[in-house]
Enzyme design. Structure first.
Site, PDB file in Angstrom:
ATOM      1  N   GLY A  51       0.768  -1.239   0.000  1.00 13.48           N
ATOM      2  CA  GLY A  51       0.000   0.000   0.000  1.00 13.48           C
ATOM      3  C   GLY A  51       0.796   1.283   0.000  1.00 13.48           C
ATOM      4  O   GLY A  51       0.262   2.344   0.329  1.00 13.48           O
ATOM      5  N   SER A  80       1.956  -7.768  -0.181  1.00 15.72           N
ATOM      6  CA  SER A  80       1.062  -8.929  -0.270  1.00 15.72           C
ATOM      7  C   SER A  80       1.656 -10.040  -1.115  1.00 15.72           C
ATOM      8  O   SER A  80       1.189 -11.176  -1.078  1.00 15.72           O
ATOM      9  CB  SER A  80      -0.287  -8.500  -0.859  1.00 15.72           C
ATOM     10  N   GLU A  81       2.716  -9.712  -1.876  1.00 19.33           N
ATOM     11  CA  GLU A  81       3.388 -10.717  -2.703  1.00 19.33           C
ATOM     12  C   GLU A  81       4.650 -11.272  -2.024  1.00 19.33           C
ATOM     13  O   GLU A  81       5.515 -11.833  -2.692  1.00 19.33           O
ATOM     14  CB  GLU A  81       3.764 -10.125  -4.068  1.00 19.33           C
TER      15      GLU A  81
END
Length: 199
Positions: A51, A80-81
């Site tokens: 983000g 998130s990866e």
């Protein structure tokens, strides 16, 4: 309590991450809050947070994890990866830098299912096209496993309907490869358009 060894390597790793995050953003390879990058030193991985725009990234936001994904220093909100990066490092021991972008032309090829030709700048041309891995939802372990396996014998893969993942023996090499992929996709797009125009 953070291990003293982790503190010693935190500063150079976070500085390197910010340098190349800003570079990739300045080149238009990671618009908005897209994209993520990481660098590995021994059993520690520094990765961009979730983000946050690569163009505005600050050193204190970079997250350091171990190879199991446990946060050991820095920020507390890894990309998130993260699992995708860890799977690549586990499958490619020689890799120490990873760049994942959503650059316009390369992602356009990925979204349309069109393959990008492999040019000489990628090294020896043993295959005509860059490898494309099947679509899996972003941030999932399914995607992480697929990409980790797909990169075992490649230095870059195109993610169907998603983007690009480039690797290197360091972060600089991965970033330059990601940049070259985008220019390659742009050149091929222009060539294909021009080939259909009568002058």
């Amino acid at each position: 309590m953070i291990e003293e060894s982790k503190l010693m390597i935190q500063k150079p790793l976070t500085k390197e991450i910010c340098e190349f995050a800003h570079y990739l953003y300045s080149k238009g390879l990671a618009p908005g809050k897209s994209g993520n990058i990481s660098v590995r030193f021994q059993d520690t991985v520094a990765i961009t947070p979730s983000g946050v725009s690569l163009g505005q990234l600050k050193e204190n936001e970079v997250v350091l994890t171990d190879m199991d994904g446990q946060v050991v220093a820095g920020g507390d909100n890894p990309s998130s990866e993260l699992q995708l990066h860890l799977e690549i490092y586990k499958n490619k021991k020689e890799t120490a830098g990873i760049v994942h972008t959503h650059s316009s032309y390369a992602t356009g090829f990925a979204m349309s299912g069109q393959k990008i030709e492999r040019l000489e700048g990628f090294g020896e041309i043993s295959k005509p096209f860059l490898k494309m891995v099947d679509y899996k939802p972003p941030g999932t372990m399914e995607l992480a496993k697929l990409v980790g396996e797909g990169l075992k014998y490649e230095d870059v893969v195109i993610l169907e309907k998603h983007g690009v993942v480039a690797t290197g023996e360091n972060l600089r090499e991965a970033a330059l490869l990601a940049e070259f992929i985008e220019e390659t996709a742009k050149t091929q797009f222009i060539a294909r358009v021009l080939s259909k125009i009568e002058f």
